[in-house]
Design an enzyme around this catalytic site. Structure first.
Site, PDB file in Angstrom:
ATOM      1  N   ARG A   1      -5.041  21.901  27.588  1.00  0.00           N
ATOM      2  CA  ARG A   1      -4.061  22.985  27.736  1.00  0.00           C
ATOM      3  C   ARG A   1      -3.316  22.934  29.067  1.00  0.00           C
ATOM      4  O   ARG A   1      -3.886  22.629  30.117  1.00  0.00           O
ATOM      5  CB  ARG A   1      -4.775  24.336  27.618  1.00  0.00           C
ATOM      6  CG  ARG A   1      -3.847  25.500  27.946  1.00  0.00           C
ATOM      7  CD  ARG A   1      -4.386  26.819  27.525  1.00  0.00           C
ATOM      8  NE  ARG A   1      -5.685  27.117  28.104  1.00  0.00           N
ATOM      9  CZ  ARG A   1      -6.372  28.191  27.793  1.00  0.00           C
ATOM     10  NH1 ARG A   1      -5.909  29.043  26.904  1.00  0.00           N
ATOM     11  NH2 ARG A   1      -7.538  28.419  28.362  1.00  0.00           N
TER      12      ARG A   1
ATOM     13  N   ARG B   1     -18.032  29.421  28.345  1.00  0.00           N
ATOM     14  CA  ARG B   1     -17.182  30.441  27.699  1.00  0.00           C
ATOM     15  C   ARG B   1     -17.475  30.524  26.200  1.00  0.00           C
ATOM     16  O   ARG B   1     -17.497  31.610  25.635  1.00  0.00           O
ATOM     17  CB  ARG B   1     -15.696  30.098  27.924  1.00  0.00           C
ATOM     18  CG  ARG B   1     -15.230  30.454  29.321  1.00  0.00           C
ATOM     19  CD  ARG B   1     -13.987  29.698  29.697  1.00  0.00           C
ATOM     20  NE  ARG B   1     -12.822  30.107  28.931  1.00  0.00           N
ATOM     21  CZ  ARG B   1     -11.733  29.360  28.777  1.00  0.00           C
ATOM     22  NH1 ARG B   1     -11.660  28.171  29.350  1.00  0.00           N
ATOM     23  NH2 ARG B   1     -10.734  29.801  28.079  1.00  0.00           N
TER      24      ARG B   1
ATOM     25  N   ARG C   1      -5.774  25.511  33.810  1.00  0.00           N
ATOM     26  CA  ARG C   1      -6.598  26.638  34.251  1.00  0.00           C
ATOM     27  C   ARG C   1      -7.943  26.153  34.785  1.00  0.00           C
ATOM     28  O   ARG C   1      -8.536  25.231  34.230  1.00  0.00           O
ATOM     29  CB  ARG C   1      -6.821  27.608  33.085  1.00  0.00           C
ATOM     30  CG  ARG C   1      -5.834  28.737  33.093  1.00  0.00           C
ATOM     31  CD  ARG C   1      -5.879  29.597  31.866  1.00  0.00           C
ATOM     32  NE  ARG C   1      -7.200  30.063  31.470  1.00  0.00           N
ATOM     33  CZ  ARG C   1      -7.408  30.875  30.439  1.00  0.00           C
ATOM     34  NH1 ARG C   1      -6.390  31.307  29.724  1.00  0.00           N
ATOM     35  NH2 ARG C   1      -8.622  31.258  30.121  1.00  0.00           N
TER      36      ARG C   1
ATOM     37  N   ARG D   1     -14.026  42.580  24.175  1.00  0.00           N
ATOM     38  CA  ARG D   1     -14.856  41.381  24.004  1.00  0.00           C
ATOM     39  C   ARG D   1     -16.337  41.671  24.056  1.00  0.00           C
ATOM     40  O   ARG D   1     -17.140  40.748  24.085  1.00  0.00           O
ATOM     41  CB  ARG D   1     -14.672  40.445  25.175  1.00  0.00           C
ATOM     42  CG  ARG D   1     -13.642  39.506  25.068  1.00  0.00           C
ATOM     43  CD  ARG D   1     -13.688  38.613  26.254  1.00  0.00           C
ATOM     44  NE  ARG D   1     -12.307  38.372  26.450  1.00  0.00           N
ATOM     45  CZ  ARG D   1     -11.763  37.199  26.665  1.00  0.00           C
ATOM     46  NH1 ARG D   1     -12.490  36.175  26.832  1.00  0.00           N
ATOM     47  NH2 ARG D   1     -10.492  37.080  26.757  1.00  0.00           N
TER      48      ARG D   1
ATOM     49  N   LYS E   1      -4.855  32.852  20.717  1.00  0.00           N
ATOM     50  CA  LYS E   1      -4.465  34.268  20.886  1.00  0.00           C
ATOM     51  C   LYS E   1      -3.185  34.364  21.721  1.00  0.00           C
ATOM     52  O   LYS E   1      -2.227  35.020  21.335  1.00  0.00           O
ATOM     53  CB  LYS E   1      -5.604  35.065  21.560  1.00  0.00           C
ATOM     54  CG  LYS E   1      -6.926  35.003  20.811  1.00  0.00           C
ATOM     55  CD  LYS E   1      -8.016  35.824  21.478  1.00  0.00           C
ATOM     56  CE  LYS E   1      -8.428  35.359  22.866  1.00  0.00           C
ATOM     57  NZ  LYS E   1      -9.050  34.009  22.893  1.00  0.00           N
TER      58      LYS E   1
HETATM   59  P1  AP5 Z   1      -4.185  29.624  23.680  1.00  0.00           P
HETATM   60  O1  AP5 Z   1      -3.152  30.376  22.897  1.00  0.00           O
HETATM   61  O2  AP5 Z   1      -4.004  29.518  25.138  1.00  0.00           O
HETATM   62  O3  AP5 Z   1      -5.648  30.176  23.306  1.00  0.00           O
HETATM   63  P2  AP5 Z   1      -6.341  31.566  23.650  1.00  0.00           P
HETATM   64  O4  AP5 Z   1      -7.007  32.051  22.404  1.00  0.00           O
HETATM   65  O5  AP5 Z   1      -5.381  32.489  24.318  1.00  0.00           O
HETATM   66  O6  AP5 Z   1      -7.468  31.022  24.620  1.00  0.00           O
HETATM   67  P3  AP5 Z   1      -7.910  31.533  26.079  1.00  0.00           P
HETATM   68  O7  AP5 Z   1      -8.603  30.371  26.728  1.00  0.00           O
HETATM   69  O8  AP5 Z   1      -6.780  32.167  26.809  1.00  0.00           O
HETATM   70  O9  AP5 Z   1      -8.954  32.579  25.691  1.00  0.00           O
HETATM   71  P4  AP5 Z   1     -10.021  33.140  26.586  1.00  0.00           P
HETATM   72  O10 AP5 Z   1     -10.421  34.248  25.712  1.00  0.00           O
HETATM   73  O11 AP5 Z   1     -11.121  32.268  27.006  1.00  0.00           O
HETATM   74  O12 AP5 Z   1      -9.282  33.388  27.982  1.00  0.00           O
HETATM   75  P5  AP5 Z   1      -8.737  34.684  28.678  1.00  0.00           P
HETATM   76  O13 AP5 Z   1      -7.608  34.309  29.525  1.00  0.00           O
HETATM   77  O14 AP5 Z   1      -8.566  35.752  27.667  1.00  0.00           O
HETATM   78  O15 AP5 Z   1      -4.294  28.160  23.013  1.00  0.00           O
HETATM   79  C1  AP5 Z   1      -5.168  27.182  23.557  1.00  0.00           C
HETATM   80  C2  AP5 Z   1      -4.537  25.775  23.449  1.00  0.00           C
HETATM   81  O16 AP5 Z   1      -4.436  25.424  22.053  1.00  0.00           O
HETATM   82  C3  AP5 Z   1      -3.114  25.681  24.010  1.00  0.00           C
HETATM   83  O17 AP5 Z   1      -2.982  24.429  24.611  1.00  0.00           O
HETATM   84  C4  AP5 Z   1      -2.209  25.783  22.764  1.00  0.00           C
HETATM   85  O18 AP5 Z   1      -0.991  25.092  22.938  1.00  0.00           O
HETATM   86  C5  AP5 Z   1      -3.081  25.123  21.685  1.00  0.00           C
HETATM   87  N1  AP5 Z   1      -2.889  25.702  20.345  1.00  0.00           N
HETATM   88  C6  AP5 Z   1      -2.757  27.034  20.045  1.00  0.00           C
HETATM   89  N2  AP5 Z   1      -2.619  27.203  18.703  1.00  0.00           N
HETATM   90  C7  AP5 Z   1      -2.685  25.937  18.149  1.00  0.00           C
HETATM   91  C8  AP5 Z   1      -2.598  25.452  16.808  1.00  0.00           C
HETATM   92  N3  AP5 Z   1      -2.434  26.272  15.752  1.00  0.00           N
HETATM   93  N4  AP5 Z   1      -2.713  24.109  16.608  1.00  0.00           N
HETATM   94  C9  AP5 Z   1      -2.886  23.260  17.663  1.00  0.00           C
HETATM   95  N5  AP5 Z   1      -2.947  23.668  18.973  1.00  0.00           N
HETATM   96  C10 AP5 Z   1      -2.854  24.987  19.207  1.00  0.00           C
HETATM   97  O19 AP5 Z   1      -9.978  35.063  29.589  1.00  0.00           O
HETATM   98  C11 AP5 Z   1     -10.346  34.278  30.694  1.00  0.00           C
HETATM   99  C12 AP5 Z   1     -11.516  34.892  31.419  1.00  0.00           C
HETATM  100  O20 AP5 Z   1     -11.155  36.200  31.893  1.00  0.00           O
HETATM  101  C13 AP5 Z   1     -12.768  35.112  30.570  1.00  0.00           C
HETATM  102  O21 AP5 Z   1     -13.571  33.961  30.493  1.00  0.00           O
HETATM  103  C14 AP5 Z   1     -13.438  36.254  31.350  1.00  0.00           C
HETATM  104  O22 AP5 Z   1     -14.093  35.772  32.508  1.00  0.00           O
HETATM  105  C15 AP5 Z   1     -12.250  37.106  31.797  1.00  0.00           C
HETATM  106  N6  AP5 Z   1     -11.929  38.136  30.783  1.00  0.00           N
HETATM  107  C16 AP5 Z   1     -10.782  38.217  30.052  1.00  0.00           C
HETATM  108  N7  AP5 Z   1     -10.847  39.286  29.219  1.00  0.00           N
HETATM  109  C17 AP5 Z   1     -12.050  39.867  29.424  1.00  0.00           C
HETATM  110  C18 AP5 Z   1     -12.701  40.972  28.838  1.00  0.00           C
HETATM  111  N8  AP5 Z   1     -12.139  41.709  27.859  1.00  0.00           N
HETATM  112  N9  AP5 Z   1     -13.950  41.299  29.302  1.00  0.00           N
HETATM  113  C19 AP5 Z   1     -14.535  40.590  30.283  1.00  0.00           C
HETATM  114  N10 AP5 Z   1     -13.978  39.507  30.867  1.00  0.00           N
HETATM  115  C20 AP5 Z   1     -12.738  39.144  30.435  1.00  0.00           C
HETATM  116 MG    MG Z   2      -5.226  33.325  26.270  1.00  0.00          MG
END
Ligand code: AP5
Ligand code: MG
Length: 215
Positions: free
Chosen positions: A126, A170, A159, A88, A13
């Site tokens: 990552r 997660r 992270r 989410r 994402k």
């Molecule tokens: P990346 O683009 O970083 O993936 P992502 O989908 O953004 O994954 P996140 O870990 O950020 O998602 P998340 O939903 O757990 O975390 P968030 O910060 O939102 O890509 C991942 C890796 O893959 C990278 O190394 C990249 O280079 C590689 N990659 C990407 N595309 C690729 C491809 N096509 N091929 C190969 N490699 C590839 O949330 C964190 C925490 O915050 C949550 O756990 C929760 O506690 C809290 N939180 C956030 N939002 C909410 C909400 N709405 N409600 C409640 N709690 C929330």
């Molecule tokens: Mg992200």
């Protein structure tokens, strides 16, 4: 346009958000980045969020909803936006519908589908830039040889919630709390599903194609 990026942790994402927002010419935000910014500034909300994020569980709906709807009001106004990682839960999806009730609502929800094994592989390799938030991967998307961010030269870090224990939690939370949104938006007729296990450029190309595809 008002667009949501939906998908499990590690789906890509954040990797795709900047190019989609640029294509749409709209502001974008990741709820996780808003929480991480609060942590950096050591606010009360940041300390609260950290206690949940560290464990890989969701921050409660009431705080998350007000933080994101406030961002929509102040940063996006009546124009479009791209949301990464929000909503989410069904409660968050219903609150977003409510907040957009005097507009024509969300236009698209782009669901990036990736298998579990690949998600674990991506999260555990990552690297994230402290300066601009750009993401890299030790194997599939390596940073430049000097080890700093390619975009801004910032320091790269792992992270806290990419530790194996938190990654497992997660994914579990994603399947119980967030995956039901796939049907919610499919029934609303705005879901578009994309195979996230292609190259980063190809996923981006397909996502952009799906934004304009028939309603
Ligand atoms: P990346 O683009 O970083 O993936 P992502 O989908 O953004 O994954 P996140 O870990 O950020 O998602 P998340 O939903 O757990 O975390 P968030 O910060 O939102 O890509 C991942 C890796 O893959 C990278 O190394 C990249 O280079 C590689 N990659 C990407 N595309 C690729 C491809 N096509 N091929 C190969 N490699 C590839 O949330 C964190 C925490 O915050 C949550 O756990 C929760 O506690 C809290 N939180 C956030 N939002 C909410 C909400 N709405 N409600 C409640 N709690 C929330
Ligand atoms: Mg992200």
């Amino acid at each position: 346009m008002k667009v949501v990026l939906l998908g499990p942790p590690g789906a890509g994402k954040g990797t795709q958000a900047a190019r989609i927002a640029e294509y749409l010419d709209v502001p974008s935000v990741a709820s996780g980045d808003l929480f991480r910014d609060h942590q950096k500034r050591d606010t009360e909300l940041g300390r609260l969020a950290r206690s949940y994020m560290q464990r890989g569980v969701l921050v409660p709906d009431e705080v998350t909803i007000s933080m994101v709807t406030e961002w929509i009001e102040t940063e996006a106004g009546t124009g479009g936006f791209l949301l990464d990682g929000f909503p989410r839960t069904l409660g968050q999806a219903e609150a977003l519908d409510g907040a957009l009730s005097n507009t024509d609502g969300l236009d698209r929800v782009l669901y990036i589908r990736v298998s579990n094994d690949e998600l674990v592989r991506r999260l555990t390799g990552r690297l994230v830039c402290r300066g601009c938030g750009a993401t890299f991967h030790r194997v599939s998307n390596p940073p430049p040889a000097h080890g700093a961010c390619e975009d801004c030269g910032g320091e790269l870090y792992e992270r806290e919630d990419d530790r194996p224990e938190a990654v497992g939690k997660r994914l579990e939370v994603y399947f119980s709390e967030t995956a039901p949104l796939i049907d919610y938006y499919r029934e609303a007729g705005i879901l578009r599903e994309v195979d996230g296990e292609q190259s980063i450029d190809e996923v981006g190309r397909v996502l952009i194609g799906e934004i304009g595809s028939g309603s």
